[in-house]
Motif scaffolding. Structure first.
Motif, short mmCIF file in Angstrom:
data_model
loop_
_atom_site.label_atom_id
_atom_site.label_comp_id
_atom_site.label_asym_id
_atom_site.label_seq_id
_atom_site.Cartn_x
_atom_site.Cartn_y
_atom_site.Cartn_z
N ASN A 90 0.85 -1.18 0.00
CA ASN A 90 0.00 0.00 0.00
C ASN A 90 0.89 1.23 0.00
O ASN A 90 2.11 1.12 0.15
N ARG A 91 0.31 2.42 -0.14
CA ARG A 91 1.11 3.62 -0.30
C ARG A 91 2.13 3.85 0.82
O ARG A 91 3.27 4.23 0.54
N PRO A 92 1.80 3.61 2.10
CA PRO A 92 2.83 3.79 3.13
C PRO A 92 4.06 2.90 2.90
O PRO A 92 5.19 3.31 3.22
N ASP A 93 3.85 1.70 2.35
CA ASP A 93 4.98 0.81 2.06
C ASP A 93 5.86 1.41 0.96
O ASP A 93 7.09 1.37 1.03
N THR A 94 5.23 1.94 -0.09
CA THR A 94 5.97 2.55 -1.19
C THR A 94 6.76 3.76 -0.71
O THR A 94 7.93 3.94 -1.08
N GLU A 95 6.13 4.57 0.12
CA GLU A 95 6.82 5.75 0.65
C GLU A 95 8.00 5.35 1.53
O GLU A 95 9.07 5.97 1.45
N GLU A 96 7.82 4.32 2.32
CA GLU A 96 8.94 3.84 3.16
C GLU A 96 10.06 3.28 2.30
O GLU A 96 11.25 3.49 2.60
N ALA A 97 9.70 2.56 1.24
CA ALA A 97 10.72 2.01 0.33
C ALA A 97 11.55 3.14 -0.28
O ALA A 97 12.79 3.04 -0.35
N LEU A 98 10.89 4.21 -0.72
CA LEU A 98 11.61 5.33 -1.29
C LEU A 98 12.50 5.99 -0.25
O LEU A 98 13.64 6.38 -0.54
N GLU A 99 12.03 6.10 0.98
CA GLU A 99 12.85 6.67 2.06
C GLU A 99 14.09 5.83 2.31
O GLU A 99 15.19 6.37 2.53
N ILE A 100 13.95 4.51 2.30
CA ILE A 100 15.09 3.63 2.51
C ILE A 100 16.14 3.86 1.42
O ILE A 100 17.34 3.97 1.70
N ILE A 101 15.68 3.92 0.17
CA ILE A 101 16.61 4.12 -0.95
C ILE A 101 17.26 5.49 -0.87
O ILE A 101 18.48 5.64 -1.03
N ALA A 102 16.45 6.52 -0.62
CA ALA A 102 16.96 7.89 -0.59
C ALA A 102 17.95 8.11 0.54
O ALA A 102 18.86 8.95 0.43
N SER A 103 17.82 7.35 1.63
CA SER A 103 18.74 7.52 2.76
C SER A 103 20.16 7.13 2.41
O SER A 103 21.13 7.62 3.01
N GLY A 104 20.32 6.22 1.45
CA GLY A 104 21.65 5.77 1.04
C GLY A 104 22.35 4.88 2.04
O GLY A 104 23.52 4.52 1.85
N LYS A 105 21.66 4.47 3.09
CA LYS A 105 22.29 3.66 4.14
C LYS A 105 22.42 2.20 3.75
O LYS A 105 23.29 1.49 4.27
N LEU A 106 21.55 1.73 2.86
CA LEU A 106 21.56 0.33 2.43
C LEU A 106 21.66 0.30 0.91
O LEU A 106 20.93 1.02 0.22
N ASP A 107 22.56 -0.51 0.39
CA ASP A 107 22.87 -0.49 -1.04
C ASP A 107 21.92 -1.42 -1.81
O ASP A 107 22.20 -2.59 -2.01
N VAL A 108 20.78 -0.87 -2.24
CA VAL A 108 19.80 -1.68 -2.97
C VAL A 108 20.30 -2.05 -4.37
O VAL A 108 19.87 -3.06 -4.92
N GLU A 109 21.19 -1.25 -4.93
CA GLU A 109 21.61 -1.49 -6.31
C GLU A 109 22.42 -2.77 -6.47
O GLU A 109 22.61 -3.24 -7.60
#
Length: 342
Positions: free
Chosen positions: A289-308
Motif C-alpha cells: 500500500n502507499r505507506p509501504d511505497t513511501e517507506e521504500a523510497l525513504e530507505i533508498i533515498a537515505s543511502g544507508k543500504l545499497d539496494v543497487e
C-alpha cells in the motif's frame, strides 16, 4: 513507440504501437528504465493469474514526465518519477478497507487498457505517480516498487529489531525483503537458496549467514544452528517451491510467524498439528500500500543500504528477450535485470 510484448508463452517480441493517448488525470512518462519482475516471468510462462499474453509487459518503471493531462496538478514536465502500479478503491465485499491491495476490482499495468511499463512511453494516473528525489537515480527509482513488496512483508511480519529472521529465497524479492528487514534494525538474518552467486549477493547486502540448501537434507538444522541462537521468530517465504511452507514451520519458534511473499502455483501441504499446537502463524502478503511505497523510497533515498547490489544486468530493450530468458533460466548469474529505453 517501441514496446516489449509477451506475445505468447515464452515468446518476447518488440513491436511498434501508438503512444498512449493521455487522459485528463494522467501523466505521460518517457521511460528511462523498467525492471523484469518475478511476476513478469509468470506472465512470460503463461502462468500469471490475470496478466495473459499478448500483453505489453512490465510494472516497474522510472522515467521523466514529458506531458501532463489537463486536470493534473501535482506534476510538471521534467519531473523524475516512478509509479506505484496498482489502482483500486480499497473496497472489498462492500467494505472500504483502506487497503488498495484488498480491492475487489484492482487494476495493474497489463490489465484492461492500462499498458505495461516496458515501452518508450507509459501513461499513469496522477495519483499513482511518485516524484523521485534528486539523490535517487533512475536505476534506484525502478527498485522502489519491488522494495515496497519487501517493506509490506516486513510490516505483515511485525518485524522487531531483536527478531531472528530467515528469508527462504535469494531472488530479487528475497534480497529486497532482506533490505526491508535490515531497515527495521534486525541484525540476525539467515538467507537460503540453491544458487551460490545469489547467496553471495545476499551476503554483500547484509545477510548474517547464507545457506545453500541444494542437496543438503540437514539445512533446517544448519539454519537453526547458525549464529548459535536456535529457531526463528519470523520466516519469509520468497520462493514458492513445493514443501516450503512446512519447511518454514520447522524453522519457526513457538508463537513465531511465517509470511508468504512468493507467488505460488498449485497446492502446499501444511502440518496443521505443528501450526496449532505451537501457536505458529502463517500470514498472507499481497503487494503493498502507499505507506509501504513511501517507506521504500525513504530507505533508498537515505543511502544507508545499497539496494543497487541486486541489479545484475541492464540491457537495451532490443535485448528484452534475452533478459527474460536469463531470468527464467537463471543464466549468466542473473538476479535483477533492468531493461533500458535510453
Amino acid at each position: 513507440m517501441k514496446a516489449v510484448f509477451v506475445e505468447d508463452a515464452e515468446k518476447i517480441i518488440v513491436k511498434d504501437i501508438e503512444v498512449p493517448e493521455l487522459k485528463p488525470n494522467e501523466v505521460q512518462i518517457k521511460v528511462n528504465v523498467a525492471g523484469i519482475c518475478g511476476s513478469d516471468i509468470h506472465t512470460y510462462k503463461g502462468l500469471h493469474p490475470f496478466r495473459k499474453p499478448p500483453v505489453v509487459i512490465g510494472h516497474e518503471v522510472a522515467g521523466e514526465v514529458v506531458e501532463v493531462g489537463s486536470s493534473v496538478t501535482k506534476f510538471k514536465v521534467g519531473d523524475r518519477v516512478t509509479v506505484e502500479p496498482q489502482i483500486g478503491t480499497g473496497e472489498s465485499e462492500g467494505v472500504m478497507t483502506g487497503n488498495v491491495n484488498y480491492s475487489d476490482t484492482r487494476l495493474a499495468p497489463g490489465m484492461g487498457d492500462w499498458l505495461g511499463t516496458m515501452a518508450e512511453y507509459f501513461a499513469s494516473p496522477e495519483e499513482q505517480v511518485i516524484k523521485l528525489p534528486d539523490s535517487v537515480s533512475y536505476d534506484q527509482g525502478v527498485l522502489v516498487e519491488p522494495l515496497a513488496v519487501g517493506v509490506h512483508a516486513a510490516f505483515k511480519g511485525d518485524v522487531q529489531p531483536t527478531d531472528r529472521v530467515a528469508i527462504l529465497g535469494a531472488g530479487p524479492i528475497g534480497l529486497l525483503t532482506l533490505i526491508a528487514v535490515k531497515a527495521k534494525g534486525v541484525k540476525d538474518i539467515v538467507v537460503t537458496d540453491v544458487l551460490d552467486y545469489s547467496l553471495q549477493v545476499a551476503k554483500e547486502m547484509g545477510a548474517s549467514e547464507v545457506i545453500n540448501i541444494k542437496d543438503n537434507s540437514n539445512w533446517i538444522h544448519d539454519a537453526k544452528q547458525s549464529l548459535d541462537k536456535g529457531s526463528f521468530d519470523k520466516v519469509f517465504i520468497t520462493a514458492g517451491v513445493p514443501g516450503i511452507v512446512n519447511d518454514s514451520l520447522n524453522l519457526l519458534r513457538k508463537g513465531g510467524r511465517v509470511v508468504t511473499v512468493a507467488m505460488f502455483h498449485g497446492q502446499q501441504s501444511v502440518d496443521i498439528e505443528q501450526l496449532q499446537q505451537n501457536e505458529k502463524e502463517i500470514i498472507g502478503c499481497m503487494t503493498y500500500n502507499r505507506p509501504d511505497t513511501e517507506e521504500a523510497l525513504e530507505i533508498i533515498a537515505s543511502g544507508k543500504l545499497d539496494v543497487e547490489k541486486v541489479i545484475s544486468h541492464k540491457l537495451h530493450y532490443e535485448e528484452a528477450a534475452k533478459g527474460f530468458t536469463i531470468v527464467d533460466k537463471k543464466k549468466d548469474k542473473s538476479v535483477k535485470v533492468l531493461v533500458s529505453f535510453e
